[in-house]
Write an enzyme that holds these catalytic residues in place. Structure first.
Site, PDB file in Angstrom:
ATOM      1  N   HIS A 218       0.848  -1.188   0.000  1.00  0.00           N
ATOM      2  CA  HIS A 218       0.000   0.000   0.000  1.00  0.00           C
ATOM      3  C   HIS A 218       0.888   1.244   0.000  1.00  0.00           C
ATOM      4  O   HIS A 218       1.630   1.483   0.961  1.00  0.00           O
ATOM      5  CB  HIS A 218      -0.895   0.029   1.245  1.00  0.00           C
ATOM      6  CG  HIS A 218      -1.812  -1.145   1.356  1.00  0.00           C
ATOM      7  ND1 HIS A 218      -2.462  -1.469   2.520  1.00  0.00           N
ATOM      8  CD2 HIS A 218      -2.204  -2.082   0.443  1.00  0.00           C
ATOM      9  CE1 HIS A 218      -3.204  -2.545   2.335  1.00  0.00           C
ATOM     10  NE2 HIS A 218      -3.061  -2.937   1.083  1.00  0.00           N
ATOM     11  N   MET A 312      -2.067  -1.930   8.741  1.00  0.00           N
ATOM     12  CA  MET A 312      -3.362  -1.771   9.391  1.00  0.00           C
ATOM     13  C   MET A 312      -4.454  -2.324   8.477  1.00  0.00           C
ATOM     14  O   MET A 312      -4.292  -2.420   7.264  1.00  0.00           O
ATOM     15  CB  MET A 312      -3.617  -0.302   9.710  1.00  0.00           C
ATOM     16  CG  MET A 312      -3.665   0.635   8.535  1.00  0.00           C
ATOM     17  SD  MET A 312      -3.925   2.357   9.069  1.00  0.00           S
ATOM     18  CE  MET A 312      -3.879   3.213   7.498  1.00  0.00           C
ATOM     19  N   ASP A 315      -6.522  -6.188   4.602  1.00  0.00           N
ATOM     20  CA  ASP A 315      -6.349  -6.486   3.184  1.00  0.00           C
ATOM     21  C   ASP A 315      -5.490  -7.741   3.005  1.00  0.00           C
ATOM     22  O   ASP A 315      -4.425  -7.865   3.607  1.00  0.00           O
ATOM     23  CB  ASP A 315      -5.699  -5.295   2.468  1.00  0.00           C
ATOM     24  CG  ASP A 315      -5.611  -5.506   0.974  1.00  0.00           C
ATOM     25  OD1 ASP A 315      -6.483  -6.215   0.420  1.00  0.00           O
ATOM     26  OD2 ASP A 315      -4.674  -4.960   0.349  1.00  0.00           O
TER      27      ASP A 315
END
Length: 378
Positions: A218, A312, A315
């Protein structure tokens, strides 16, 4: 109440960020430069520091280094999306910063407000990692940003001594289908704390690693090319950013381009990693669930390994748990090394983690898994 120290040389930016975080329920103090931030740390004792990357006087990297040595705290870097800003930000993440967010303009701060609040909240519950050899890495960081040749400055780091109990024995994977000689795939999902965690893993893979690796980290689009280049410099395997449809090759790591998603597809009978527009119903990009789902469509579970690392949210947990149910191999990073335990914890809670390991032991376990598959196939 979470306490946040906002460090930025722009009075307008300090005020706008402080207002945004204050409205979210945080207790906020500000500092206009690195020197004052260091003076405020033992007095205010914040839970999180947001730190401007580029400041006159003491720059963001120097301030970060001092924080990590003198008063270790979770630090969120606030970076402009320029080449220089991306380079400095990636160095900051390597040196122990928890996460980086885009520096807003005065008019756009509302648009990224939710991201900033969520990142600060996650950072407050994170485990800051002080980089090994911090002083030397700070020196190299400045040299790299100044344009010096870092690739020749040292060899890939050696494996850290394994602590704790020995890794569990690895049962062989199912035989590789005889009708194909394409490599299997290791799918990696990672978020907050990812760049330094990937440094614990990818440089320990041998140059002849027989499978391909696809990483969904990410991250905004401005950062992933720099991340891929830096990891490639210190690794024996080849590491590239996936910007175009590319046939997968063994011994190659594909870093998904930031801000978009990536999938595995078939083209002309070949397995191809290809960037795709971000899924509108997904919160995180590049999306690990979407990548893993596409891998399950193209390969049997026996030809896949799922690795879920620090970050966090959740996913990647759902689809890697599905891989585990189908007989594939999965690895979750353990809480002891994870900066944020959210993603691997979600996989563990779903019963989808085949093994749980600290980051420095994951590469070795991947090597054994793939070697077992090759031996069985032979």
């Amino acid at each position: 109440m979470i306490k946040v120290l906002v460090v930025d040389d722009s009075a307008l930016m300090r005020r706008r960020i402080a207002e945004l975080l204050g409205a979210a329920g945080f207790a906020v103090e500000t500092a206009p430069n690195g020197e004052e931030a260091l003076a405020r740390l033992p007095v205010f004792d914040p839970d999180v520091v947001t730190l401007d990357v580029t400041m006159p006087g003491m720059d963001g990297l120097t301030c970060l280094g001092r924080i990590m040595v003198e008063h270790p705290k979770p630090v969120v870097m606030v970076s402009s999306l320029t080449a220089a800003g991306a380079s400095a930000t990636l160095e900051a993440l390597r040196l122990g910063a928890v996460e980086a967010v885009q520096k807003p303009s005065a008019s756009s701060i509302g648009a990224i407000g939710e991201t900033l609040v969520d990142t600060v909240r996650a950072a407050a519950g994170s485990r800051p990692r002080r980089a090994r050899g911090l002083r030397e890495r700070l020196r190299l960081a400045r040299a790299r940003i100044a344009g010096e040749d870092f690739a020749a400055s040292g060899s890939p780091p050696a494996a850290s001594p394994a602590g704790g109990s020995a890794a569990p024995p690895v049962a062989p994977l199912a035989a590789v289908p005889s009708e194909t000689d394409e490599p299997g795939i290791v799918v990696v999902g990672v978020s907050t704390g990812g760049p330094s965690t990937l440094e614990d893993i990818l440089p320990l893979l041998p140059a002849d690693f027989p499978w391909a690796v696809v990483v969904a980290q990410h991250m905004p689009v401005a950062f992933t090319a720099t991340l891929a280049r830096r990891l490639d410099e210190i690794s024996a395997v080849r590491i590239v950013e996936a910007t175009l449809p590319t046939a997968v090759e063994p011994g190659t790591v594909y870093i998904a381009r930031g801000g978009a998603d990536v999938e595995l597809v078939r083209r002309g009978g070949r397995l191809v990693v290809t960037p795709v527009p971000p899924a509108p119903d997904a919160l995180w990009h590049p999306n690990a669930n979407r990548l893993m789902r596409s891998a399950l469509r193209q390969l049997p579970a026996s030809r896949l390994i799922g690795v879920l690392l620090t970050g966090m949210g959740n996913d990647g947990a759902e689809t890697m748990a599905e891989l585990h149910r189908q007989g594939g191999r999965t690895i979750a990073e353990s809480e002891e090394s994870a900066v944020v335990f959210g993603m691997p914890q979600a996989l563990i809670q779903l019963g989808g983690a085949g093994v749980v390991l600290p980051s420095e032991r994951i590469a070795g376990h991947m090597n054994r898994m793939v070697a077992a598959a090759a031996k069985r196939a032979g």
